[in-house]
Design an enzyme around this catalytic site. Structure first.
Site, mmCIF file in Angstrom:
data_model
loop_
_atom_site.group_PDB
_atom_site.id
_atom_site.type_symbol
_atom_site.label_atom_id
_atom_site.label_comp_id
_atom_site.label_asym_id
_atom_site.label_seq_id
_atom_site.Cartn_x
_atom_site.Cartn_y
_atom_site.Cartn_z
ATOM 1 N N ILE A 31 -33.368 101.004 13.476
ATOM 2 C CA ILE A 31 -34.462 101.953 13.636
ATOM 3 C C ILE A 31 -35.187 102.249 12.231
ATOM 4 O O ILE A 31 -34.567 102.640 11.176
ATOM 5 C CB ILE A 31 -33.960 103.312 14.202
ATOM 6 C CG1 ILE A 31 -32.979 103.258 15.214
ATOM 7 C CG2 ILE A 31 -35.062 104.238 14.428
ATOM 8 C CD1 ILE A 31 -33.766 102.409 16.378
ATOM 9 N N MET A 71 -34.016 102.543 6.753
ATOM 10 C CA MET A 71 -33.756 102.502 8.291
ATOM 11 C C MET A 71 -32.315 102.947 8.395
ATOM 12 O O MET A 71 -31.525 103.079 7.686
ATOM 13 C CB MET A 71 -34.026 100.915 8.421
ATOM 14 C CG MET A 71 -32.979 100.049 7.856
ATOM 15 S SD MET A 71 -33.436 98.165 8.182
ATOM 16 C CE MET A 71 -34.651 98.150 7.242
ATOM 17 N N SER A 72 -32.082 103.069 9.655
ATOM 18 C CA SER A 72 -30.916 103.514 10.405
ATOM 19 C C SER A 72 -30.242 102.160 10.945
ATOM 20 O O SER A 72 -30.860 101.405 11.386
ATOM 21 C CB SER A 72 -30.936 104.116 11.616
ATOM 22 O OG SER A 72 -29.876 104.629 11.956
ATOM 23 N N THR A 73 -29.222 101.945 10.225
ATOM 24 C CA THR A 73 -28.158 100.607 10.552
ATOM 25 C C THR A 73 -28.053 100.706 12.155
ATOM 26 O O THR A 73 -27.891 101.808 12.901
ATOM 27 C CB THR A 73 -27.080 100.475 9.914
ATOM 28 O OG1 THR A 73 -27.275 100.732 8.294
ATOM 29 C CG2 THR A 73 -26.233 99.375 10.156
#
Length: 387
Positions: A85, A110-112
């Site tokens: 994300i 970002m989110s992994t």
């Protein structure tokens, strides 16, 4: 939150957990419970979606706003998918973003993607009561999951970006999980709350920072990506401190890893792509069929023992480039030939390395010596560790 949105998020969250379980990614019962309880939409209230195709410069994006009804279906599907994300461009403030199209910029946070987060948290073997340190937590998804397992007041994150630190802490406070994010240099760890039973780094490092090891408690586990100059073949490093205080480390090849620390320069095959297509090189016979992508132990060895190579995964057949040596190898489509070009015989190095790997028993991991405070290079294969 309107009832219909609450129901929609709950349904997607349950579906995400079921998918991860069915795929064999999620096996830990405590983590499963945390994933089911944690409303990730609070931590991921918006998301950038790339609109431009490959190679576009500048890149066109579209910002989805989770609070806007027209964006909600796409946003909910995205944040409960297995995709990363994208949350922040060029270190921008995160409290007044406008939905809709934007142009240019590079993603700085970002989110992994969830399978990688699950694998990492399962690898460190979290339990209630553990003191947990997250290095580079970004929006705090894995930190919140860890805090849900450990209990309040035991999970700490160190984030270098001030805007992201404030954004993550505000959303974590809304969840009430008792996690803390501090602004600082993740490479220094966080000494005030040390030692830690579990340390997880969301950034790749070329060597293990000494403070990380020093802040690891007896019986503790530390997990990070050990970065080389190639992004093609990442290694996951698991460091453990025994009850007696000695430190052991094992590096294992993986299909994916975390991005390296800011400013680290990766090699790229992109500048050679057109030249290779125009002239793939002279053909010669080879006994080495292109090794499969999931031969992670071999490719991990290549990252260290044949340094300076990078794979072009967009090529039709296996293409390995040595950019600094202006050399490459293009494997034939299963016809027993390979094409090589440049002063460095890239394929000959892979042939020799593959023979050594076979002779060693096809190890999938290597031990790493951290006594010198580096951990930048595996010391020997860890025979029998075919996990």
């Amino acid at each position: 939150m309107p009832l219909d949105l609450h129901e929609a998020t709950s349904r997607r969250r349950a579906g995400m957990v079921d998918r991860l379980t069915t795929d064999g990614v999620l096996t830990d019962k405590l983590l499963r419970g945390a994933l089911l309880r944690l409303p990730r939409e609070v931590l991921l209230p918006h998301a950038y979606v790339r609109v431009s195709g490959p190679g576009a410069d500048p890149i066109d994006w579209r910002l989805l706003d989770g609070s806007h009804r027209d964006d909600q279906e796409e946003w909910l599907d995205l944040i409960h998918s297995d995709e990363s994300i994208l949350l922040q461009r060029d270190g921008e403030p995160l409290d007044a973003l406008l939905r809709g199209p934007v142009t240019g910029g590079h993603m700085t946070s970002m989110s992994t993607y969830t399978p990688a987060t699950v694998e990492a948290l399962q690898a460190v073997e979290l339990s209630p009561g553990h003191r947990y340190l997250e290095l580079g937590p970004g929006p705090g998804v894995s930190l919140a999951l860890a805090a849900t397992i450990t209990g309040p007041g035991l999970a700490t994150g160190v984030e270098w970006d001030g805007h992201m630190t404030a954004f993550a802490q505000r959303n974590l406070d809304r969840l009430g999980v008792g996690a803390t994010v501090v602004e600082g240099d993740a490479l220094e760890g966080h000494e005030p709350r040390a030692p830690y039973d579990r340390i997880h780094s969301g950034i790749g490092v070329p060597c293990v920072p000494v403070p990380w090891v020093e802040q690891l408690a007896p019986g503790g586990r530390l997990l990070t990506t050990l970065a080389t100059r190639t992004p093609s073949w990442p290694g996951q490093l698991l460091v453990t401190r025994t009850r007696a205080g000695t430190v052991e480390a094992v590096l294992q090849g993986r299909p994916r890893g975390y991005r390296p620390v800011l400013g680290y320069r990766w090699l790229s095959a992109l500048d050679h792509r057109a030249r290779i297509k125009a002239d793939p090189g002279r053909a010669r016979p080879t006994r080495l069929d292109p090794p499969p992508d999931d031969a992670y132990g071999f490719w991990l060895a290549a990252a260290y023992l044949a340094p300076g190579l990078v794979r072009d995964f967009q090529a039709e057949t296996m293409t390995v480039v040595a950019p600094d040596d202006d050399s490459w190898a293009v494997a034939g489509p299963g016809d027993g030939t390979v094409r090589v070009c440049g002063p460095r015989d890239v394929w000959a190095e892979l042939e020799e390395l593959h023979a050594r790997w076979e002779k060693a028993g096809r190890p999938e991991s290597s031990t790493v010596d951290l006594t010198a405070g580096t951990g930048a290079r595996p010391s020997r294969p860890a025979r029998g560790r075919r996990r």
